[in-house]
Design a protein around this motif. Structure first.
Motif, PDB file in Angstrom:
ATOM      1  N   LYS A 128       0.856  -1.203   0.000  1.00  0.00           N
ATOM      2  CA  LYS A 128       0.000   0.000   0.000  1.00  0.00           C
ATOM      3  C   LYS A 128       0.890   1.251   0.000  1.00  0.00           C
ATOM      4  CE  LYS A 128      -4.063   1.833   2.356  1.00  0.00           C
ATOM      5  NZ  LYS A 128      -3.636   2.868   3.292  1.00  0.00           N
ATOM      6  N   LYS A 129       1.916   1.213   0.849  1.00  0.00           N
ATOM      7  CA  LYS A 129       2.853   2.353   0.913  1.00  0.00           C
ATOM      8  C   LYS A 129       3.494   2.561  -0.475  1.00  0.00           C
ATOM      9  CE  LYS A 129       3.148   3.043   5.559  1.00  0.00           C
ATOM     10  NZ  LYS A 129       2.720   4.237   6.226  1.00  0.00           N
ATOM     11  N   ARG A 130       3.873   1.442  -1.099  1.00  0.00           N
ATOM     12  CA  ARG A 130       4.522   1.539  -2.405  1.00  0.00           C
ATOM     13  C   ARG A 130       3.565   2.158  -3.433  1.00  0.00           C
ATOM     14  NH1 ARG A 130       6.794  -3.851  -5.240  1.00  0.00           N
ATOM     15  NH2 ARG A 130       4.631  -3.924  -5.934  1.00  0.00           N
ATOM     16  N   SER A 131       2.300   1.720  -3.380  1.00  0.00           N
ATOM     17  CA  SER A 131       1.341   2.214  -4.371  1.00  0.00           C
ATOM     18  C   SER A 131       0.993   3.686  -4.117  1.00  0.00           C
ATOM     19  CB  SER A 131       0.069   1.364  -4.360  1.00  0.00           C
ATOM     20  OG  SER A 131      -0.601   1.586  -3.142  1.00  0.00           O
ATOM     21  N   GLU A 132       1.175   4.133  -2.859  1.00  0.00           N
ATOM     22  CA  GLU A 132       0.890   5.540  -2.545  1.00  0.00           C
ATOM     23  C   GLU A 132       2.069   6.445  -2.893  1.00  0.00           C
ATOM     24  OE1 GLU A 132      -0.053   5.094   1.560  1.00  0.00           O
ATOM     25  OE2 GLU A 132      -2.138   4.542   1.177  1.00  0.00           O
ATOM     26  N   HIS A 133       3.096   5.862  -3.534  1.00  0.00           N
ATOM     27  CA  HIS A 133       4.300   6.594  -3.950  1.00  0.00           C
ATOM     28  C   HIS A 133       5.031   7.246  -2.789  1.00  0.00           C
ATOM     29  CE1 HIS A 133       3.076   5.716  -7.964  1.00  0.00           C
ATOM     30  NE2 HIS A 133       1.887   6.233  -7.708  1.00  0.00           N
ATOM     31  N   ILE A 134       4.934   6.626  -1.622  1.00  0.00           N
ATOM     32  CA  ILE A 134       5.664   7.136  -0.453  1.00  0.00           C
ATOM     33  C   ILE A 134       7.134   6.792  -0.626  1.00  0.00           C
ATOM     34  CG2 ILE A 134       5.997   6.703   2.032  1.00  0.00           C
ATOM     35  CD1 ILE A 134       2.868   6.464   2.077  1.00  0.00           C
ATOM     36  N   LYS A 135       7.985   7.811  -0.455  1.00  0.00           N
ATOM     37  CA  LYS A 135       9.420   7.564  -0.694  1.00  0.00           C
ATOM     38  C   LYS A 135      10.120   7.422   0.649  1.00  0.00           C
ATOM     39  CE  LYS A 135       9.866   9.745  -5.165  1.00  0.00           C
ATOM     40  NZ  LYS A 135       9.245  10.990  -5.556  1.00  0.00           N
ATOM     41  N   MET A 136       9.990   6.259   1.212  1.00  0.00           N
ATOM     42  CA  MET A 136      10.652   6.023   2.505  1.00  0.00           C
ATOM     43  C   MET A 136      11.473   4.760   2.419  1.00  0.00           C
ATOM     44  SD  MET A 136       7.613   6.749   5.220  1.00  0.00           S
ATOM     45  CE  MET A 136       8.382   6.489   6.782  1.00  0.00           C
ATOM     46  N   GLN A 137      12.562   4.758   3.180  1.00  0.00           N
ATOM     47  CA  GLN A 137      13.334   3.510   3.271  1.00  0.00           C
ATOM     48  C   GLN A 137      12.519   2.519   4.107  1.00  0.00           C
ATOM     49  OE1 GLN A 137      16.940   5.034   5.059  1.00  0.00           O
ATOM     50  NE2 GLN A 137      18.063   4.621   3.172  1.00  0.00           N
ATOM     51  N   LEU A 138      12.725   1.248   3.803  1.00  0.00           N
ATOM     52  CA  LEU A 138      11.983   0.201   4.514  1.00  0.00           C
ATOM     53  C   LEU A 138      12.128   0.352   6.031  1.00  0.00           C
ATOM     54  CD1 LEU A 138      10.345  -2.455   4.500  1.00  0.00           C
ATOM     55  CD2 LEU A 138      12.524  -3.683   4.378  1.00  0.00           C
ATOM     56  N   LYS A 139      13.349   0.658   6.473  1.00  0.00           N
ATOM     57  CA  LYS A 139      13.587   0.721   7.926  1.00  0.00           C
ATOM     58  C   LYS A 139      12.733   1.808   8.584  1.00  0.00           C
ATOM     59  CE  LYS A 139      17.701   3.648   7.885  1.00  0.00           C
ATOM     60  NZ  LYS A 139      19.114   3.731   8.034  1.00  0.00           N
TER      61      LYS A 139
ATOM     62  N   LYS B 178      21.021  -4.142   3.943  1.00  0.00           N
ATOM     63  CA  LYS B 178      20.856  -3.702   2.545  1.00  0.00           C
ATOM     64  C   LYS B 178      19.367  -3.485   2.226  1.00  0.00           C
ATOM     65  CE  LYS B 178      22.460  -4.809  -2.039  1.00  0.00           C
ATOM     66  NZ  LYS B 178      22.106  -5.930  -2.878  1.00  0.00           N
ATOM     67  N   LEU B 179      18.550  -4.450   2.606  1.00  0.00           N
ATOM     68  CA  LEU B 179      17.110  -4.333   2.324  1.00  0.00           C
ATOM     69  C   LEU B 179      16.498  -3.187   3.133  1.00  0.00           C
ATOM     70  CD1 LEU B 179      14.857  -5.589   0.652  1.00  0.00           C
ATOM     71  CD2 LEU B 179      14.435  -7.215   2.497  1.00  0.00           C
ATOM     72  N   LEU B 180      16.950  -3.024   4.362  1.00  0.00           N
ATOM     73  CA  LEU B 180      16.395  -1.964   5.215  1.00  0.00           C
ATOM     74  C   LEU B 180      16.677  -0.569   4.642  1.00  0.00           C
ATOM     75  CD1 LEU B 180      17.116  -3.238   8.842  1.00  0.00           C
ATOM     76  CD2 LEU B 180      14.894  -3.046   7.720  1.00  0.00           C
ATOM     77  N   GLU B 181      17.808  -0.453   3.943  1.00  0.00           N
ATOM     78  CA  GLU B 181      18.192   0.857   3.378  1.00  0.00           C
ATOM     79  C   GLU B 181      17.451   1.144   2.069  1.00  0.00           C
ATOM     80  OE1 GLU B 181      21.237   2.752   4.599  1.00  0.00           O
ATOM     81  OE2 GLU B 181      20.739   1.555   6.366  1.00  0.00           O
ATOM     82  N   THR B 182      16.803   0.113   1.529  1.00  0.00           N
ATOM     83  CA  THR B 182      16.141   0.274   0.224  1.00  0.00           C
ATOM     84  C   THR B 182      14.866   1.101   0.357  1.00  0.00           C
ATOM     85  OG1 THR B 182      16.940  -1.940  -0.257  1.00  0.00           O
ATOM     86  CG2 THR B 182      15.327  -1.059  -1.792  1.00  0.00           C
ATOM     87  N   SER B 183      14.629   1.951  -0.617  1.00  0.00           N
ATOM     88  CA  SER B 183      13.374   2.717  -0.613  1.00  0.00           C
ATOM     89  C   SER B 183      12.237   1.762  -0.989  1.00  0.00           C
ATOM     90  CB  SER B 183      13.451   3.849  -1.634  1.00  0.00           C
ATOM     91  OG  SER B 183      12.145   4.311  -1.901  1.00  0.00           O
ATOM     92  N   ILE B 184      11.109   1.932  -0.387  1.00  0.00           N
ATOM     93  CA  ILE B 184       9.957   1.065  -0.680  1.00  0.00           C
ATOM     94  C   ILE B 184       9.611   1.138  -2.180  1.00  0.00           C
ATOM     95  CG2 ILE B 184       8.255   2.851   0.032  1.00  0.00           C
ATOM     96  CD1 ILE B 184       7.754  -0.862   0.624  1.00  0.00           C
ATOM     97  N   GLN B 185       9.859   2.274  -2.795  1.00  0.00           N
ATOM     98  CA  GLN B 185       9.571   2.421  -4.228  1.00  0.00           C
ATOM     99  C   GLN B 185      10.435   1.494  -5.083  1.00  0.00           C
ATOM    100  OE1 GLN B 185       6.934   3.868  -5.283  1.00  0.00           O
ATOM    101  NE2 GLN B 185       6.551   4.511  -3.181  1.00  0.00           N
ATOM    102  N   ASP B 186      11.624   1.173  -4.567  1.00  0.00           N
ATOM    103  CA  ASP B 186      12.543   0.334  -5.339  1.00  0.00           C
ATOM    104  C   ASP B 186      12.425  -1.150  -4.984  1.00  0.00           C
ATOM    105  OD1 ASP B 186      13.474   2.660  -6.443  1.00  0.00           O
ATOM    106  OD2 ASP B 186      15.051   2.892  -4.909  1.00  0.00           O
ATOM    107  N   MET B 187      11.529  -1.479  -4.099  1.00  0.00           N
ATOM    108  CA  MET B 187      11.443  -2.888  -3.666  1.00  0.00           C
ATOM    109  C   MET B 187      10.561  -3.692  -4.608  1.00  0.00           C
ATOM    110  SD  MET B 187      11.353  -2.651   0.498  1.00  0.00           S
ATOM    111  CE  MET B 187      10.980  -4.370   0.771  1.00  0.00           C
ATOM    112  N   SER B 188      11.049  -4.887  -4.969  1.00  0.00           N
ATOM    113  CA  SER B 188      10.251  -5.792  -5.798  1.00  0.00           C
ATOM    114  C   SER B 188       9.203  -6.474  -4.910  1.00  0.00           C
ATOM    115  CB  SER B 188      11.156  -6.851  -6.420  1.00  0.00           C
ATOM    116  OG  SER B 188      11.684  -7.654  -5.383  1.00  0.00           O
ATOM    117  N   ASP B 189       8.225  -7.104  -5.543  1.00  0.00           N
ATOM    118  CA  ASP B 189       7.222  -7.867  -4.771  1.00  0.00           C
ATOM    119  C   ASP B 189       7.915  -8.914  -3.906  1.00  0.00           C
ATOM    120  OD1 ASP B 189       5.327  -6.393  -5.987  1.00  0.00           O
ATOM    121  OD2 ASP B 189       4.428  -8.048  -7.147  1.00  0.00           O
TER     122      ASP B 189
END
Ligand SMILES: Cc1cc2nc3c(=O)[nH]c(=O)nc-3n(C[C@H](O)[C@H](O)[C@H](O)COP(=O)(O)OP(=O)(O)OC[C@H]3O[C@@H](n4cnc5c(N)ncnc54)[C@H](O)[C@@H]3O)c2cc1C
Length: 393
Positions: free
Chosen positions: A269-280, A299-310
């Motif tokens: 949901k966060k990803r679809s709302e275009h929220i630009k936050m790191q996972l952490k 590494k995954l925690l530093e990733t932006s939710i926008q860049d995360m795959s399913d």
């Protein structure tokens, strides 16, 4: 030679209850204990406030090789009966989560109430008493030799409890006596006990010491929704204590750190709302940062939710909702609240608590293979089984 109608070994919760009930019926009752004080476990229970029963008591809340055994006693002396006694003595109490009932002031209120009843009905209590031997003389006569005297009685009640907290005077006496009379004992094991961790997990999780999180903890047999507490020794908290009673060495347990939500859905949901936050930073809204860092790779925690795959979203969700850990062991009897196993219930009458093979010999409380969940169930079992035997001894 001292004579008494009834001798009860163990002045703990179940022994005191049995003594009161037998004495009410006019039986002469002698209560023996090797410790220097009665009811020590009552005093230390519930963090000093004694979780003395629960508003909801059911056979499901107990573990035994014979799961039906406890039903009769629990239905004849219920939590409401114990509450009537509490009411009579005006012991102030309160309810906590899951119907657990605790004293407002002190566990001493429970012990003092039981000791007052003992006094009222003239129960004799002998402390610091070491029992050396027990013989059955005739069909309805036992003889006990102690370090102080020889005693004869018609009914002998074993209320010596389990093996937890040896420092408080726990002994295997009750199990040994059962075996002496040819009564089977189900192998014992520490229950309601914290877990220790494998060295590598201990090192990894040590920064989490002090964190408590509401979780669902499960294994193949059971599942509990309560707090998990990370400690410097391993895992504790009510959810861990509960599952420990269902745990076998070598088994992995599963923890869901966010049981109230669907983590993958919330992240998507966060990803679809275009929220630009790191996972952490997203996860930090839901869980302590230190915990997140232990569950998911940096590494995954530093990733932006926008860049995360399913797949990455699902992996993160899985790490939080299906965390698997294989405890090294339990802390054992030193810190356990109860003992699983004990005197085999198939050898005991569920109505009277008398041995089926040795007339006049009774077993009550934790020495029996009946172990309650955390939540006041172990005391309710002590009251119920003690009360039932007290009607017949
Ligand atoms: C730290 C801790 C906290 C707990 N908190 C709770 C709680 O809040 N709620 C709950 O429901 N349960 C709690 N429990 C469990 C509960 O205390 C026990 O299940 C309950 O006390 C069992 O009652 P019992 O009469 O069978 O045995 P006990 O109360 O253990 O009494 C056994 C008695 O037998 C005596 N004895 C032992 N060996 C001998 C011997 N050889 N000769 C003579 N006497 C002997 C002991 O000294 C003791 O007085 C807790 C347990 C612990 C250890």
């Amino acid at each position: 030679m001292q004579k008494s109608n009834v001798v009860i070994i163990g002045a703990g919760a179940s022994g005191l209850m049995c003594a009161i009930e037998a004495a009410k019926r006019g039986r002469s009752v002698l209560l023996l204990d090797s410790a220097n004080k009665p009811g020590k476990k009552i005093l230390m229970s519930g963090g000093g406030r004694c979780n003395f029963t629960n508003y909801s008591v059911d056979a499901e809340n107990f573990i035994s090789q014979n799961p039906h055994f406890c039903k009769s006693a629990l239905s004849r002396y219920t939590q409401w009966d114990f509450l009537a006694l509490i009411d009579q003595y005006q012991v102030p109490f309160h309810e906590r989560d899951h119907g657990q009932l605790f004293c407002d002031d002190s566990a001493k209120d429970i012990l003092n109430m039981l000791l007052s009843e003992c006094k009222k009905f003239e129960v004799k209590i002998q402390l610091n008493c070491k029992i050396q031997s027990i013989k059955k003389l005739t069909e309805n006569e036992f003889q006990l030799s102690t370090d102080k005297q020889t005693i004869q009685c018609q009914s002998l009640v074993v209320a010596t409890g389990g093996l937890s907290i040896p420092k408080m005077g726990a002994t295997p006496f009750g199990y040994q006596l059962a075996q002496q009379f040819g009564i089977n004992v189900i192998p014992t094991q520490a229950g309601l006990v914290p877990f220790t961790l494998q060295p590598e997990d201990k090192e990894k999780l040590s920064p989490l010491s002090g964190i408590a999180v509401p979780c669902v903890v499960s294994n193949e047999k059971q599942s509990f929704k309560e707090n998990v507490l990370f400690t410097h020794r391993g895992l504790s908290g009510p959810a861990i204590l509960q599952i420990s009673s269902y745990w076998q060495a070598g088994e992995t347990i599963m923890v869901n750190f966010l049981p109230e939500m669907n983590v993958a859905e919330a992240l998507l949901k966060k990803r679809s709302e275009h929220i630009k936050m790191q996972l952490k930073n997203i996860l930090a809204e839901w869980l302590p940062k230190r915990l997140i860092a232990a569950l998911i790779t940096p590494k995954l925690l530093e990733t932006s939710i926008q860049d995360m795959s399913d797949k990455q979203v699902n992996n993160a969700a899985q790490a939080i909702e299906q965390w698997q850990i294989k405890p090294n062991a339990t802390e054992g009897y030193r810190t356990a609240e109860v003992t699983l196993g004990g005197v085999d219930c198939t050898a005991i009458s569920s109505k009277t608590m008398e041995s089926q093979s040795v007339s006049g010999l009774y077993f009550v409380g934790e020495v029996l293979d009946v172990t309650g969940w955390l939540g006041g169930y172990n005391f309710q079992w002590a009251w119920s089984s003690g009360w039932c035997s007290g009607q017949y001894v």
